[in-house]
Enzyme design. Structure first.
Site, short mmCIF file in Angstrom:
data_model
loop_
_atom_site.label_atom_id
_atom_site.label_comp_id
_atom_site.label_asym_id
_atom_site.label_seq_id
_atom_site.Cartn_x
_atom_site.Cartn_y
_atom_site.Cartn_z
N SER A 120 0.77 -1.22 0.03
CA SER A 120 0.06 -0.04 0.22
C SER A 120 0.89 1.32 -0.22
O SER A 120 0.50 2.29 -0.32
CB SER A 120 -0.82 0.11 1.06
OG SER A 120 -1.43 -1.11 1.70
N HIS A 141 -2.14 -3.39 -6.56
CA HIS A 141 -2.60 -2.86 -5.00
C HIS A 141 -4.07 -3.22 -5.09
O HIS A 141 -5.05 -2.41 -5.91
CB HIS A 141 -2.33 -1.52 -4.91
CG HIS A 141 -2.70 -1.13 -3.58
ND1 HIS A 141 -3.42 0.45 -3.43
CD2 HIS A 141 -2.73 -1.63 -2.50
CE1 HIS A 141 -3.45 0.41 -2.12
NE2 HIS A 141 -3.17 -0.71 -1.42
N GLU A 153 -5.20 -1.03 -8.17
CA GLU A 153 -4.24 -0.05 -8.70
C GLU A 153 -3.12 -0.87 -9.19
O GLU A 153 -2.45 -1.60 -8.46
CB GLU A 153 -3.74 0.88 -7.65
CG GLU A 153 -4.88 1.99 -7.14
CD GLU A 153 -4.50 2.76 -6.00
OE1 GLU A 153 -5.21 3.86 -5.95
OE2 GLU A 153 -3.74 2.36 -5.51
N ASN A 191 -4.78 6.29 -1.63
CA ASN A 191 -4.36 6.52 -0.53
C ASN A 191 -4.03 7.67 -0.43
O ASN A 191 -3.73 8.39 0.58
CB ASN A 191 -3.28 5.42 -0.14
CG ASN A 191 -3.89 3.97 0.62
OD1 ASN A 191 -5.14 4.12 0.77
ND2 ASN A 191 -3.10 3.11 0.45
N1 LIG Z 1 -5.08 -5.16 5.02
C1 LIG Z 1 -5.43 -4.25 4.31
O1 LIG Z 1 -6.68 -3.83 4.11
C2 LIG Z 1 -4.61 -4.10 3.06
C3 LIG Z 1 -5.05 -3.36 1.79
C4 LIG Z 1 -4.03 -3.25 0.83
C5 LIG Z 1 -2.79 -3.55 0.81
N2 LIG Z 1 -2.56 -4.17 1.90
C6 LIG Z 1 -0.97 -4.99 2.06
O2 LIG Z 1 -0.89 -6.12 1.93
C7 LIG Z 1 0.32 -6.93 2.39
C8 LIG Z 1 -0.39 -7.96 3.51
O3 LIG Z 1 -1.35 -7.24 4.43
P1 LIG Z 1 -2.56 -8.11 5.27
O4 LIG Z 1 -3.31 -7.22 6.04
O5 LIG Z 1 -3.08 -9.13 4.72
O6 LIG Z 1 -1.44 -8.96 6.32
P2 LIG Z 1 -1.69 -9.93 7.29
O7 LIG Z 1 -0.78 -9.69 8.59
O8 LIG Z 1 -3.21 -10.32 7.48
O9 LIG Z 1 -0.98 -11.16 6.64
C9 LIG Z 1 0.29 -11.33 6.21
C10 LIG Z 1 0.53 -12.88 6.01
O10 LIG Z 1 1.91 -12.87 5.49
C11 LIG Z 1 2.70 -14.04 6.25
N3 LIG Z 1 4.13 -13.68 5.96
C12 LIG Z 1 4.84 -12.92 6.46
N4 LIG Z 1 6.06 -12.92 5.94
C13 LIG Z 1 6.17 -14.00 5.10
C14 LIG Z 1 7.25 -14.55 4.23
N5 LIG Z 1 8.40 -14.15 4.33
N6 LIG Z 1 6.82 -15.74 3.62
C15 LIG Z 1 5.58 -16.32 3.68
N7 LIG Z 1 4.72 -15.65 4.45
C16 LIG Z 1 4.86 -14.64 5.19
C17 LIG Z 1 2.21 -14.16 7.47
O11 LIG Z 1 2.40 -15.27 8.18
C18 LIG Z 1 0.73 -13.45 7.40
O12 LIG Z 1 0.01 -14.84 7.17
C19 LIG Z 1 0.85 -5.77 3.12
O13 LIG Z 1 1.94 -5.27 2.26
C20 LIG Z 1 -0.49 -4.50 3.18
O14 LIG Z 1 0.13 -3.22 3.40
C21 LIG Z 1 -3.28 -4.53 3.01
#
Ligand SMILES: NC(=O)c1ccc[n+]([C@@H]2O[C@H](COP(=O)([O-])OP(=O)(O)OC[C@H]3O[C@@H](n4cnc5c(N)ncnc54)[C@H](O)[C@@H]3O)[C@@H](O)[C@H]2O)c1
Length: 379
Positions: A120, A141, A153, A191
């Site tokens: 993000s 994104h 995006e 964003n």
């Molecule tokens: N949550 C949101 O609303 C949102 C929206 C858009 C983008 N994002 C982006 O998406 C990404 C993920 O966010 P999320 O909210 O799903 O996070 P989350 O914490 O729910 O999930 C992340 C997952 O990645 C796994 N993980 C971490 N490091 C790892 C690795 N090296 N190898 C394998 N697995 C690994 C973790 O075990 C976890 O299950 C981030 O970059 C975040 O900024 C989030």
């Protein structure tokens, strides 16, 4: 139309990764879903199953479709299961080193695969550094929840080959998404252009004339599904602070992206919103829109317009793309350029001038009009 990617890998089976895996599996791709945590993988597979079951009960898909979709997703703790995939999307922690490292490992396993990040707030060019030039690195994104939200995006680097660009766009369209290609700049479109929705609400709050609940009531009375403070409570003030700081840093802490004290104080005090049981408007109370509701709405919208115009004049995005992104990404009732037409460019400039005159010295440049506001009248 360009061919689509049919062997997709998703790394990270959290909130976003599981939704992204579902999107591509529903579109017919074979999806390898990787997470280092077995618990996350189990939760993801059962969560996707429940989401598909709900879709069946609402007659959106057939039971057979649901079964086949789930069967197309192969969970694994090993990155080696990504060998042979042609598009791999990472949705792991928001950390540039972690993202770069994991994608570099994938590059060694899948030498020609397109590597996408769901970041993000990080720059795709930073994530791509150190990754084999054979593997195009792009941004994809998604919005939360990915299986519901249509907007994606898409960020290409100058080096991204044309056939990859076409195929990525075709793949997302075939999956029912609305991709909008944007530049690798902080906050991309949504964003970034959303900052004033929250920021100007904080500026008003800081003036001590209206409560957070009153500001929210003004916005919902004007057709917004949710007010800025209720949205922060929903997202979590800590997550919101990180996003706000990311964009502020990306723009050298320009006052347009000011991180207001009320936000930092809430996070420091553990008032994170719904997840902590206390936030800006949590627990919620019913409050009537104040007499000055129209002024509050216009002030926030004028700032939304000014930010969108600033992005527009510095990018190759069309006004329609920016409006669509804001409506699809944030459920806004109309986009900033539609607001500009409604408010009128002259009124936008007058409001900015008034806010500039009233602002403390440190915030004055927050209200500088975007030069391209003058071009709005002409078109
Ligand atoms: N949550 C949101 O609303 C949102 C929206 C858009 C983008 N994002 C982006 O998406 C990404 C993920 O966010 P999320 O909210 O799903 O996070 P989350 O914490 O729910 O999930 C992340 C997952 O990645 C796994 N993980 C971490 N490091 C790892 C690795 N090296 N190898 C394998 N697995 C690994 C973790 O075990 C976890 O299950 C981030 O970059 C975040 O900024 C989030």
């Amino acid at each position: 139309m360009a061919a689509t990617y049919t062997r997709v890998g998703v790394i990270g089976a959290g909130v976003m990764g599981r939704g992204i895996a579902q999107v591509f599996a529903q579109a017919g791709a074979r999806v390898a879903l990787v997470d280092q945590s077995i618990a996350a993988l189990e939760a993801a597979v059962s969560g996707i199953g429940e989401t598909l079951d709900r879709a069946v009960s609402k007659d959106r898909i057939s039971g057979q479709d649901a079964k086949e979709t789930l069967a197309r997703i192969t969970p694994s703790q090993r990155l080696s299961s990504l060998a042979g995939q042609d598009l791999v999307i990472e949705a792991i922690v928001e950390d540039v080193t972690a993202k770069s490292e994991v994608l570099s490992e994938v590059a060694a396993l899948a030498p020609l695969a397109v590597l996408a990040s769901n970041t993000s707030s990080l720059r795709i060019s930073d994530i791509s550094s150190g990754i084999s030039a054979e593997n195009p690195v792009i941004g994809m994104h998604f919005f939360n929840p990915p299986q519901v939200m249509k907007l994606v995006e898409v960020i290409f680097l100058p080096t991204t080959p044309t056939q990859v660009r076409e195929r990525v766009v075709a793949t997302l369209q075939a999956a029912g998404k609305h991709p909008i290609v944007c530049a690798d700049t902080p906050g991309f479109i949504v964003n970034r252009c959303a900052r004033p929705f929250y920021g100007e609400a904080f500026a008003i709050l800081e003036e001590n004339t209206h409560s957070a609940a009153e500001i929210d009531a003004a916005m919902t009375a004007a057709g917004y599904r949710i007010g800025p403070f209720a949205l922060i409570d929903l997202i979590g003030a800590d997550v919101h602070l990180a996003a706000t700081e990311g964009v502020a840093t990306g723009f050298d802490n320009h006052p347009r992206y000011r991180v207001f004290d009320a936000l930092r104080n809430a996070v420091n005090a553990g008032r994170l919103g719904r997840k902590s049981g206390s936030g800006f408007v949590t627990p919620s109370e019913v409050v009537a829109a104040p007499d000055e509701a129209a002024e509050i709405v216009q002030r926030i919208e004028v700032m939304l317009v000014n930010e969108a115009v600033t992005l527009w004049e510095n990018s190759s995005l069309s006004r329609g793309d920016i409006d669509t992104a804001m409506m699809l990404g944030l459920n806004f009732p109309r986009g900033p350029f539609a607001m500009a037409v409604e408010i009128g460019a002259a009124q936008v400039r007058d409001t900015l001038a008034r806010l500039h005159a009233a602002a403390p010295a440190a915030l004055k440049s927050r209200y500088d009009p975007a030069p391209a506001l003058d071009r709005l009248d002409a078109q």
